[in-house]
Motif scaffolding. Structure first.
Motif, PDB file in Angstrom:
ATOM      1  N   THR A 268       0.809  -1.227   0.000  1.00  0.00           N
ATOM      2  CA  THR A 268       0.000   0.000   0.000  1.00  0.00           C
ATOM      3  C   THR A 268       0.839   1.272   0.000  1.00  0.00           C
ATOM      4  N   GLY A 269       2.134   1.163   0.218  1.00  0.00           N
ATOM      5  CA  GLY A 269       2.991   2.341   0.239  1.00  0.00           C
ATOM      6  C   GLY A 269       4.288   2.077  -0.495  1.00  0.00           C
ATOM      7  N   ASN A 270       4.975   3.124  -0.882  1.00  0.00           N
ATOM      8  CA  ASN A 270       6.200   2.971  -1.670  1.00  0.00           C
ATOM      9  C   ASN A 270       7.321   2.282  -0.915  1.00  0.00           C
ATOM     10  N   ALA A 271       7.233   2.250   0.413  1.00  0.00           N
ATOM     11  CA  ALA A 271       8.232   1.514   1.191  1.00  0.00           C
ATOM     12  C   ALA A 271       8.137   0.015   0.935  1.00  0.00           C
ATOM     13  N   GLY A 272       7.004  -0.436   0.399  1.00  0.00           N
ATOM     14  CA  GLY A 272       6.828  -1.852   0.090  1.00  0.00           C
ATOM     15  C   GLY A 272       7.127  -2.218  -1.340  1.00  0.00           C
ATOM     16  N   ASN A 273       7.578  -1.266  -2.157  1.00  0.00           N
ATOM     17  CA  ASN A 273       7.893  -1.563  -3.555  1.00  0.00           C
ATOM     18  C   ASN A 273       8.914  -2.688  -3.661  1.00  0.00           C
ATOM     19  N   MET A 274       8.734  -3.560  -4.639  1.00  0.00           N
ATOM     20  CA  MET A 274       9.643  -4.679  -4.852  1.00  0.00           C
ATOM     21  C   MET A 274      10.800  -4.208  -5.719  1.00  0.00           C
ATOM     22  N   LEU A 275      11.900  -3.864  -5.060  1.00  0.00           N
ATOM     23  CA  LEU A 275      13.079  -3.312  -5.714  1.00  0.00           C
ATOM     24  C   LEU A 275      14.287  -4.181  -5.359  1.00  0.00           C
ATOM     25  N   VAL A 276      14.963  -4.730  -6.358  1.00  0.00           N
ATOM     26  CA  VAL A 276      16.141  -5.565  -6.119  1.00  0.00           C
ATOM     27  C   VAL A 276      17.365  -4.668  -6.030  1.00  0.00           C
ATOM     28  N   LYS A 277      18.020  -4.700  -4.884  1.00  0.00           N
ATOM     29  CA  LYS A 277      19.161  -3.814  -4.645  1.00  0.00           C
ATOM     30  C   LYS A 277      20.351  -4.183  -5.524  1.00  0.00           C
ATOM     31  N   THR A 278      21.114  -3.176  -5.863  1.00  0.00           N
ATOM     32  CA  THR A 278      22.372  -3.394  -6.581  1.00  0.00           C
ATOM     33  C   THR A 278      23.575  -3.048  -5.707  1.00  0.00           C
ATOM     34  N   THR A 279      23.439  -2.095  -4.804  1.00  0.00           N
ATOM     35  CA  THR A 279      24.550  -1.668  -3.954  1.00  0.00           C
ATOM     36  C   THR A 279      25.053  -2.832  -3.109  1.00  0.00           C
ATOM     37  N   GLY A 280      26.353  -3.075  -3.180  1.00  0.00           N
ATOM     38  CA  GLY A 280      26.964  -4.128  -2.381  1.00  0.00           C
ATOM     39  C   GLY A 280      26.733  -5.527  -2.905  1.00  0.00           C
ATOM     40  N   THR A 281      26.174  -5.657  -4.112  1.00  0.00           N
ATOM     41  CA  THR A 281      25.858  -6.987  -4.649  1.00  0.00           C
ATOM     42  C   THR A 281      26.809  -7.428  -5.751  1.00  0.00           C
ATOM     43  N   GLY A 282      27.646  -6.542  -6.218  1.00  0.00           N
ATOM     44  CA  GLY A 282      28.537  -6.879  -7.320  1.00  0.00           C
ATOM     45  C   GLY A 282      27.910  -6.729  -8.685  1.00  0.00           C
ATOM     46  N   ILE A 283      26.705  -6.168  -8.757  1.00  0.00           N
ATOM     47  CA  ILE A 283      26.064  -5.944 -10.047  1.00  0.00           C
ATOM     48  C   ILE A 283      25.669  -4.477 -10.170  1.00  0.00           C
ATOM     49  N   SER A 284      25.458  -4.048 -11.384  1.00  0.00           N
ATOM     50  CA  SER A 284      24.945  -2.710 -11.667  1.00  0.00           C
ATOM     51  C   SER A 284      23.502  -2.835 -12.131  1.00  0.00           C
ATOM     52  N   ASN A 285      22.782  -1.732 -12.127  1.00  0.00           N
ATOM     53  CA  ASN A 285      21.454  -1.731 -12.729  1.00  0.00           C
ATOM     54  C   ASN A 285      21.640  -1.988 -14.230  1.00  0.00           C
ATOM     55  N   PRO A 286      21.136  -3.108 -14.762  1.00  0.00           N
ATOM     56  CA  PRO A 286      21.464  -3.461 -16.151  1.00  0.00           C
ATOM     57  C   PRO A 286      20.878  -2.493 -17.173  1.00  0.00           C
ATOM     58  N   LEU A 287      19.678  -1.973 -16.904  1.00  0.00           N
ATOM     59  CA  LEU A 287      19.068  -1.039 -17.841  1.00  0.00           C
ATOM     60  C   LEU A 287      19.900   0.234 -17.944  1.00  0.00           C
ATOM     61  N   VAL A 288      20.358   0.737 -16.807  1.00  0.00           N
ATOM     62  CA  VAL A 288      21.171   1.954 -16.800  1.00  0.00           C
ATOM     63  C   VAL A 288      22.518   1.686 -17.469  1.00  0.00           C
ATOM     64  N   PHE A 289      23.084   0.520 -17.211  1.00  0.00           N
ATOM     65  CA  PHE A 289      24.354   0.155 -17.836  1.00  0.00           C
ATOM     66  C   PHE A 289      24.225   0.187 -19.361  1.00  0.00           C
ATOM     67  N   ILE A 290      23.164  -0.423 -19.869  1.00  0.00           N
ATOM     68  CA  ILE A 290      22.945  -0.485 -21.318  1.00  0.00           C
ATOM     69  C   ILE A 290      22.733   0.915 -21.895  1.00  0.00           C
ATOM     70  N   ALA A 291      22.019   1.759 -21.145  1.00  0.00           N
ATOM     71  CA  ALA A 291      21.713   3.108 -21.626  1.00  0.00           C
ATOM     72  C   ALA A 291      22.922   4.028 -21.593  1.00  0.00           C
ATOM     73  N   THR A 292      23.786   3.839 -20.595  1.00  0.00           N
ATOM     74  CA  THR A 292      24.906   4.768 -20.431  1.00  0.00           C
ATOM     75  C   THR A 292      26.222   4.212 -20.969  1.00  0.00           C
ATOM     76  N   ASN A 293      26.594   3.021 -20.566  1.00  0.00           N
ATOM     77  CA  ASN A 293      27.888   2.476 -20.973  1.00  0.00           C
ATOM     78  C   ASN A 293      27.926   2.083 -22.439  1.00  0.00           C
ATOM     79  N   TRP A 294      26.792   1.604 -22.965  1.00  0.00           N
ATOM     80  CA  TRP A 294      26.735   1.177 -24.367  1.00  0.00           C
ATOM     81  C   TRP A 294      25.889   2.103 -25.225  1.00  0.00           C
ATOM     82  N   ALA A 295      25.089   2.951 -24.617  1.00  0.00           N
ATOM     83  CA  ALA A 295      24.183   3.850 -25.361  1.00  0.00           C
ATOM     84  C   ALA A 295      23.343   3.072 -26.365  1.00  0.00           C
ATOM     85  N   ASP A 296      22.855   1.898 -25.952  1.00  0.00           N
ATOM     86  CA  ASP A 296      22.115   1.022 -26.848  1.00  0.00           C
ATOM     87  C   ASP A 296      20.605   1.126 -26.699  1.00  0.00           C
ATOM     88  N   ILE A 297      20.123   1.990 -25.798  1.00  0.00           N
ATOM     89  CA  ILE A 297      18.679   2.097 -25.627  1.00  0.00           C
ATOM     90  C   ILE A 297      18.285   3.541 -25.384  1.00  0.00           C
TER      91      ILE A 297
END
Length: 543
Positions: A268-297
């Protein structure tokens, strides 16, 4: 897409684009995947690791189909160059395979099988390892989370292909059978029953406290089982609405179960949004990576049309304005299936990655469900007369808009009372062949006197805007409802297989499955009740 660029330089696209992509461009551990039709071998299940956190974290990461090597090639071909664009959210400025690719309905084998590969090699295998290590018996609440993660990921996979191996996945037998999509969905609901019971028992003190910190294994809710329960109920509601046309009684039953407060409630609130963390996980946000590092989207024409037309205050949170010097600065999208040249189109609107406070960075969590989506699901439930929706269709619709605005930190202003603004026509300043009239004349303000179809279009259109940038679920919603009305592809290279007006409905089964599990794939095609191509509708996709 790094490896693709290497193949471009070698000129191999002209020889066999699909073979190059399928064999070597964007798959990881392909030899391992190729040895077993589900990607799960008996040795995988003997417990190479004994660490609960390792298995559960890998499973959560795999829901976003990001293979474990930290390189988003996998995400790019399985979602970004498919569902993200089919949903109307994005289009690539890169001319992959000379324009003969999934974005113009010339479906590339290697791209098509990536969701299947990741689902079994990364997601199902890790959940099965948890079971093999006795987590289901020793720590039922942890197992409940693993089940919810599995259902989240595998529901995306069945909504791409239709029938999939599910009830027998993880078996060490050859020729793993496919389940019909109807049976897969029914199994999802049963597994959610079990998961919900175990979570409620943990929350209510029926189960013993865990002897370790579950927060260390949780990339989403920091060990909060109450939030996992609310997400599970919200996921049940989503899946129930998927099947509302083909199985209305079952859909009603499951939706009302999800909405029953006695079962723990929904998000019922944004604190409950299903968001998979990237910080401290060894991964980057893949959509942002594709948009910025490769400029493919870059931004898709459809969402820019709606948000520009509505003067939507979220548009600057979603996108940057164009940087092209050949036309005035503005929010400019690319229409799916356009003939593109990267230097000419990379200057169109990107994700909002610039400025002092960008919405998207490499550390941004990956969004899979939001409170806004749940409010719109409840609005649809109310419109259909389901119990426990918790308000009228209008009230829930307006709450969905408002909580989305709050999520993105903007003021809704007069947005909900606007009864005149409509989606805008599309103009491509570099290719008039892509120009198109406005896709719809739907407005924002609720009208209780409108037809049921108009009310549904209004709900789903605003839901679609609010779910950005999660294109997989947005594509599913478009297919099941017909809303929002999206621009069709400019170039359709399907050879007449896929209708441009109807648009693409699914991806074909994995080539590797034909090579290693042909008899079962052929049975799956009978379950599909149509040819194995992009035009065949899924079980829940009824007209």
């Amino acid at each position: 897409m790094k490896k693709m660029k290497r193949y471009y330089k070698k000129g191999m696209w002209a020889i066999a684009a699909a073979v190059v992509l399928g064999a070597s461009a964007c798959t990881k551990n392909f030899e391992l995947y190729n040895t077993d039709n589900t990607g799960i071998s008996p040795d995988d299940l003997k417990g190479d690791f004994n660490d609960v956190r390792s298995f559960l974290v890998q499973a959560q990461r795999s829901v976003i189909n990001f293979s474990n090597g930290g390189d988003p090639n996998s995400y790019q071909v399985q979602q970004n160059l498919n569902a993200d664009c089919y949903s109307g959210y994005f289009m690539s400025p890169t001319n992959f395979a000379g324009g003969q690719n999934n974005l113009s309905y010339s479906l590339i084998t290697g791209w098509n099988e990536e969701p299947f590969k990741v689902a079994y090699l990364n997601l199902m295998s890790n959940v099965n390892r948890l079971r093999q290590n006795g987590i289901d018996k020793d720590y039922p609440a942890v197992w409940a989370v693993a089940q919810i993660v599995q259902i989240t990921g595998m529901s995306r996979v069945t909504d791409i292909y239709g029938p999939i191996p599910y009830s027998k996945a993880g078996s060490d037998k050859n020729n793993i059978a496919y389940d019909s999509q109807e049976d897969v969905y029914k199994r999802f609901f049963l597994e959610l029953d079990s998961a919900g019971t175990n979570l409620r028992n943990q929350i209510n003190g029926v189960n013993q406290p865990l002897p370790f910190s579950f927060a260390n294994s949780d990339l989403v809710y920091d060990g909060d089982f109450t939030k996992w329960l609310q997400f599970a109920n919200s996921l049940r509601l989503r899946l129930a609405m998927h099947i509302v046309k083909v199985a209305p009684e079952l859909a009603k039953q499951e939706a009302e179960k999800a909405l029953n407060p006695a079962n723990g409630g929904v998000i019922t609130g944004n604190a409950g949004n299903m968001l998979v963390k990237t910080t401290g996980t060894g991964i980057s946000n893949p959509l942002v990576f594709i948009a910025t590092n490769w400029a493919d989207i870059r931004a898709g024409a459809s969402i820019i049309s709606y948000m520009n037309g509505y003067q939507d205050p979220r548009i600057g949170k979603y996108f940057d304005k164009s940087t092209d010097t050949k036309f005035s600065e503005r929010y400019q999208g690319i229409r799916i299936g356009s003939t593109v040249d990267k230097p000419e189109y990379v200057t169109y609107s990107n994700l909002n990655v610039s400025g002092p406070n960008p919405s998207f960075t490499l550390r941004t969590p990956v969004q899979l469900m939001t409170a806004a989506e749940v409010y719109f699901l409840r609005a649809e439930a109310a419109l259909r007369g389901f119990a426990n929706a918790g308000g009228t269709a209008q009230a829930l619709y307006e709450q969905g808009v408002n909580i989305s605005m709050a999520q993105w930190g903007v003021n809704a202003g007069s947005y909900l009372t606007d009864n005149t603004s409509k989606p805008a026509a599309f103009v491509d300043p570099k290719n008039s062949a892509a120009n198109a009239p406005a896709p719809s004349d739907i407005t924002v303000r609720w009208d209780d006197a409108a037809t049921e179809a108009t009310k549904m279009e209004r709900i789903i259109t605003q839901k679609w805007i609010a779910m950005f940038p999660e294109g997989q679920e947005a594509w599913t919603e478009f297919r099941r409802t017909g809303y929002p009305k999206l621009f069709p592809v400019v170039n359709n290279f399907s050879g007449g297989v896929i209708n441009s007006t109807t648009q693409i409905r699914r991806l074909p089964f994995a080539l590797n499955e034909y090579n290693t599990n042909r008899a079962e794939v052929e049975k799956a095609i009978t379950l599909l009740k149509g040819p194995d191509n992009g035009a065949t509708r899924l079980w829940w996709d009824v007209q």
